[in-house]
Design an enzyme around this catalytic site. Sequence first.
Site, PDB file in Angstrom:
ATOM      1  N   ASP A  30       0.991  -0.758   0.066  1.00 52.25           N
ATOM      2  CA  ASP A  30      -0.129   0.043   0.016  1.00 52.25           C
ATOM      3  C   ASP A  30       0.798   1.162   0.156  1.00 52.25           C
ATOM      4  O   ASP A  30       2.550   1.303   0.104  1.00 52.25           O
ATOM      5  CB  ASP A  30      -1.711   0.158   0.775  1.00 52.25           C
ATOM      6  CG  ASP A  30      -1.912   1.563   1.050  1.00 52.25           C
ATOM      7  OD1 ASP A  30      -2.367   1.735   0.303  1.00 52.25           O
ATOM      8  OD2 ASP A  30      -1.854   2.121   2.446  1.00 52.25           O
ATOM      9  N   SER A  31       0.427   2.830  -0.152  1.00 51.60           N
ATOM     10  CA  SER A  31       0.885   3.427  -0.236  1.00 51.60           C
ATOM     11  C   SER A  31       1.511   3.795   1.239  1.00 51.60           C
ATOM     12  O   SER A  31       2.449   4.537   1.174  1.00 51.60           O
ATOM     13  CB  SER A  31      -0.063   4.879  -0.768  1.00 51.60           C
ATOM     14  OG  SER A  31      -0.936   4.911   0.221  1.00 51.60           O
ATOM     15  N   CYS A  65      -4.407  -1.914  -2.117  1.00 49.44           N
ATOM     16  CA  CYS A  65      -4.242  -0.099  -2.253  1.00 49.44           C
ATOM     17  C   CYS A  65      -5.282   0.446  -3.655  1.00 49.44           C
ATOM     18  O   CYS A  65      -5.274  -0.157  -4.473  1.00 49.44           O
ATOM     19  CB  CYS A  65      -3.373   0.510  -2.710  1.00 49.44           C
ATOM     20  SG  CYS A  65      -3.470   2.269  -2.962  1.00 49.44           S
ATOM     21  N   GLU A 120      -2.498   8.762   8.208  1.00 42.11           N
ATOM     22  CA  GLU A 120      -0.989   8.087   8.383  1.00 42.11           C
ATOM     23  C   GLU A 120       0.098   9.353   9.903  1.00 42.11           C
ATOM     24  O   GLU A 120       0.498   8.476  10.111  1.00 42.11           O
ATOM     25  CB  GLU A 120      -0.429   8.505   7.100  1.00 42.11           C
ATOM     26  CG  GLU A 120      -0.562   8.524   6.006  1.00 42.11           C
ATOM     27  CD  GLU A 120       0.718   7.021   6.237  1.00 42.11           C
ATOM     28  OE1 GLU A 120       1.474   6.666   6.617  1.00 42.11           O
ATOM     29  OE2 GLU A 120       0.206   6.068   5.714  1.00 42.11           O
ATOM     30  N   CYS A 180     -10.557   3.163  -0.009  1.00 41.34           N
ATOM     31  CA  CYS A 180      -9.675   3.958  -0.266  1.00 41.34           C
ATOM     32  C   CYS A 180      -9.001   2.778   1.175  1.00 41.34           C
ATOM     33  O   CYS A 180     -10.037   2.792   3.026  1.00 41.34           O
ATOM     34  CB  CYS A 180      -9.641   5.268   0.127  1.00 41.34           C
ATOM     35  SG  CYS A 180      -7.503   5.577   1.038  1.00 41.34           S
ATOM     36  N   HIS A 197      -7.576   3.446   3.519  1.00 42.50           N
ATOM     37  CA  HIS A 197      -6.937   3.881   4.184  1.00 42.50           C
ATOM     38  C   HIS A 197      -8.112   5.051   5.613  1.00 42.50           C
ATOM     39  O   HIS A 197      -8.434   4.852   6.930  1.00 42.50           O
ATOM     40  CB  HIS A 197      -5.876   4.900   4.419  1.00 42.50           C
ATOM     41  CG  HIS A 197      -4.532   5.048   4.163  1.00 42.50           C
ATOM     42  ND1 HIS A 197      -4.423   4.625   3.113  1.00 42.50           N
ATOM     43  CD2 HIS A 197      -3.608   5.777   4.945  1.00 42.50           C
ATOM     44  CE1 HIS A 197      -3.138   5.004   3.109  1.00 42.50           C
ATOM     45  NE2 HIS A 197      -2.087   5.339   3.086  1.00 42.50           N
TER      46      HIS A 197
HETATM   47  N1  DGL Z   1      -4.504   3.007   0.227  1.00 39.28           N
HETATM   48  C1  DGL Z   1      -5.498   4.052  -0.572  1.00 39.28           C
HETATM   49  C2  DGL Z   1      -6.479   3.395  -1.566  1.00 39.28           C
HETATM   50  O1  DGL Z   1      -6.947   2.010  -1.114  1.00 39.28           O
HETATM   51  C3  DGL Z   1      -4.403   4.916  -1.238  1.00 39.28           C
HETATM   52  C4  DGL Z   1      -3.715   6.276  -0.187  1.00 39.28           C
HETATM   53  C5  DGL Z   1      -3.042   7.217  -0.799  1.00 39.28           C
HETATM   54  O2  DGL Z   1      -3.474   8.185  -0.977  1.00 39.28           O
HETATM   55  O3  DGL Z   1      -1.903   7.607  -0.733  1.00 39.28           O
HETATM   56  O4  DGL Z   1      -6.684   3.909  -2.122  1.00 39.28           O
END
Ligand code: DGL
Length: 252
Positions: free
Chosen positions: A7-8, A70, A148, A180, A182
């Site tokens: 993931d990012s 992600c 984060e 997302c 996150h």
């Molecule tokens: N966790 C990521 C997702 O599922 C993206 C978060 C980011 O913008 O880096 O889309």
Amino acid sequence: MKIGFFDSGVGGISVLHQARKYLPMEEFFYYADEDHVPYGKRTREEICGYTYDALKFLFGLGADAAVVACNTATAAAIEYVRASFDKPILGMEPAVKPAVQHAAGKRVLVTATPFTIREERLHHLVRLVDKEHLVTLKALPELVGFAERAEFDSPAVREYLLTEFSDLDLEDYSELVLGCTHFSYFRKVLGEILGPEVELIDGSEGTARHLADIVRDLPSAGGGSVQYYISGRPVTDEKTLKFYETLDKQME
Ligand code: DGL
């Protein structure tokens, strides 16, 4: 068997949590690309490059399969990385289909990063499943930064969400898609803002089940472990490992 998660940042830990329920004895590698988060504000070319680098690293560690945990990286790069590596690679997509099926005539709010919301991949999915035009798409770019920074339920988070939702008639909605990874950490605050009648749906459970189906026949590594990496560097400091553990617990 060894499985790479990518993931990012910390969002994919929510998906890894579900996967470990199905596959408790496997060896996992988790790659958080903290050097380049957030992906949601980046270009397709950048995201493709970072996703390629992360998977190359994970397969270099010996991963037999990888999960792009992600939605943004999946939208930008899944075809590209599948064509680049000869191993099973799973992606994530906002859970629009189950949400529309559960909506029973009410509306569905699909939230994600700005990149995912703009992408044709999501628009195509909505056209396929949303025959009654129930879906509203909404980017929530700042939630990634809040996650984060380990800020899940502060006055700033509440104010941000209330401002973002202020142009919507929330009474009309029965489903919220967490598109997302996150966003899954904000279930509690979202539930409080939207009320108990609104169902919160993410794709982590479906992805975990799909992964378990795919890797079922591969030999088990035994033991059950997770090794974390930040943009290719092993995570050893206690504070970061504690934070990851807290995120994992938050998903219980
Ligand atoms: N966790 C990521 C997702 O599922 C993206 C978060 C980011 O913008 O880096 O889309």
